[in-house]
Design a protein around this motif. Structure first.
Motif, mmCIF file in Angstrom:
data_model
loop_
_atom_site.group_PDB
_atom_site.id
_atom_site.type_symbol
_atom_site.label_atom_id
_atom_site.label_comp_id
_atom_site.label_asym_id
_atom_site.label_seq_id
_atom_site.Cartn_x
_atom_site.Cartn_y
_atom_site.Cartn_z
ATOM 1 N N ARG A 260 0.831 -1.207 0.000
ATOM 2 C CA ARG A 260 0.000 0.000 0.000
ATOM 3 C C ARG A 260 0.867 1.260 0.000
ATOM 4 O O ARG A 260 0.586 2.219 -0.715
ATOM 5 N N LYS A 261 1.947 1.241 0.787
ATOM 6 C CA LYS A 261 2.893 2.366 0.831
ATOM 7 C C LYS A 261 3.526 2.568 -0.551
ATOM 8 O O LYS A 261 3.629 3.699 -1.036
ATOM 9 N N ASP A 262 3.938 1.461 -1.184
ATOM 10 C CA ASP A 262 4.525 1.536 -2.526
ATOM 11 C C ASP A 262 3.536 2.135 -3.524
ATOM 12 O O ASP A 262 3.903 2.958 -4.370
ATOM 13 N N LEU A 263 2.267 1.726 -3.450
ATOM 14 C CA LEU A 263 1.248 2.262 -4.351
ATOM 15 C C LEU A 263 1.041 3.754 -4.123
ATOM 16 O O LEU A 263 0.884 4.515 -5.081
ATOM 17 N N LEU A 264 1.040 4.180 -2.872
ATOM 18 C CA LEU A 264 0.896 5.614 -2.577
ATOM 19 C C LEU A 264 2.041 6.413 -3.194
ATOM 20 O O LEU A 264 1.836 7.518 -3.689
ATOM 21 N N GLU A 265 3.239 5.848 -3.187
ATOM 22 C CA GLU A 265 4.381 6.510 -3.825
ATOM 23 C C GLU A 265 4.183 6.613 -5.336
ATOM 24 O O GLU A 265 4.514 7.627 -5.946
ATOM 25 N N VAL A 266 3.621 5.572 -5.940
ATOM 26 C CA VAL A 266 3.322 5.597 -7.373
ATOM 27 C C VAL A 266 2.284 6.681 -7.661
ATOM 28 O O VAL A 266 2.430 7.468 -8.599
ATOM 29 N N TYR A 267 1.232 6.740 -6.849
ATOM 30 C CA TYR A 267 0.191 7.763 -7.045
ATOM 31 C C TYR A 267 0.791 9.155 -6.936
ATOM 32 O O TYR A 267 0.471 10.040 -7.723
ATOM 33 N N GLU A 268 1.636 9.352 -5.946
ATOM 34 C CA GLU A 268 2.264 10.661 -5.740
ATOM 35 C C GLU A 268 3.151 11.023 -6.930
ATOM 36 O O GLU A 268 3.136 12.142 -7.415
ATOM 37 N N LYS A 269 3.925 10.056 -7.406
ATOM 38 C CA LYS A 269 4.861 10.303 -8.504
ATOM 39 C C LYS A 269 4.149 10.629 -9.817
ATOM 40 O O LYS A 269 4.531 11.538 -10.538
ATOM 41 N N TYR A 270 3.091 9.883 -10.131
ATOM 42 C CA TYR A 270 2.451 10.021 -11.437
ATOM 43 C C TYR A 270 1.112 10.752 -11.409
ATOM 44 O O TYR A 270 0.563 11.057 -12.459
#
Length: 184
Positions: A148-158
């Motif tokens: 979930r943390k990794d996905l949040l980083e993806v959302y933030e990045k893109y």
């Protein structure tokens, strides 16, 4: 009260209105002036847009981060409140089962409508970033938290709006659906 019915202004009812969902999606990419929102959502009449901006602001889903006078008119810059447009576990638990199902049904039909719109368009499935799948994951609580943390980083990045974006907008939906515990 309208027509003898009490209109609930719960957070989920405010968010789930189709016009307000479009405004929230637009602002999810970053703050924008009312003028930018009008230009970015040309399918929504200006008066309607302003009415829904007011509702979202009053319900603390969005807020005004800047106001400036331009040719005698006050132009506001709006941004999403932190977690204002999210329905978290606490919000979800205050809802009845019928409301929870209605929330998911609204999301499902929105997704179905967008998919149908794409399929009926001049699609180019070989080149377009279109696709869907289902994957069963066996994860510990820690592994799920890390994912979930990794996905949040993806959302933030893109997920942020880019200046002069030459790319194509792609909507990404995510649903985590735990397996039903049949023993309880």
């Amino acid at each position: 009260m309208r027509g003898g019915f009490i209109i609930s202004k719960s957070k989920e009812n405010v968010i789930l209105h189709p016009v307000r969902m479009k405004i929230i999606q637009y602002l999810s990419k970053g703050a924008a002036t009312s003028y930018e929102i009008v230009k970015g959502l040309p399918q929504i009449p200006q008066a309607t847009l302003y009415r829904h901006l007011k509702i979202l602001n009053e319900e603390n889903i969005i807020h005004v981060i800047e106001e400036k006078k331009i040719r005698g008119a006050l132009e506001k810059t709006y941004a999403l409140q932190e977690n204002g447009a999210r329905i978290n576990a606490e919000d979800f638990m205050t809802m009845s089962e019928d409301e929870q199902i209605q929330l998911f049904t609204t999301l499902y039909f929105y997704l179905l409508n967008k998919t149908e719109e794409y399929i009926k368009s001049n699609k180019n499935i070989e080149k377009d970033p279109f696709g869907f799948n289902q994957l069963d994951l066996d994860l510990t609580e820690d592994e799920f938290a890390n994912m979930r943390k990794d996905l949040l980083e993806v959302y933030e990045k893109y997920g942020k709006r880019k200046e002069n974006n030459q790319g194509k907008t792609v909507q990404m939906f995510q649903i985590f659906l735990p397996e039903v515990d049949r023993e309880n």
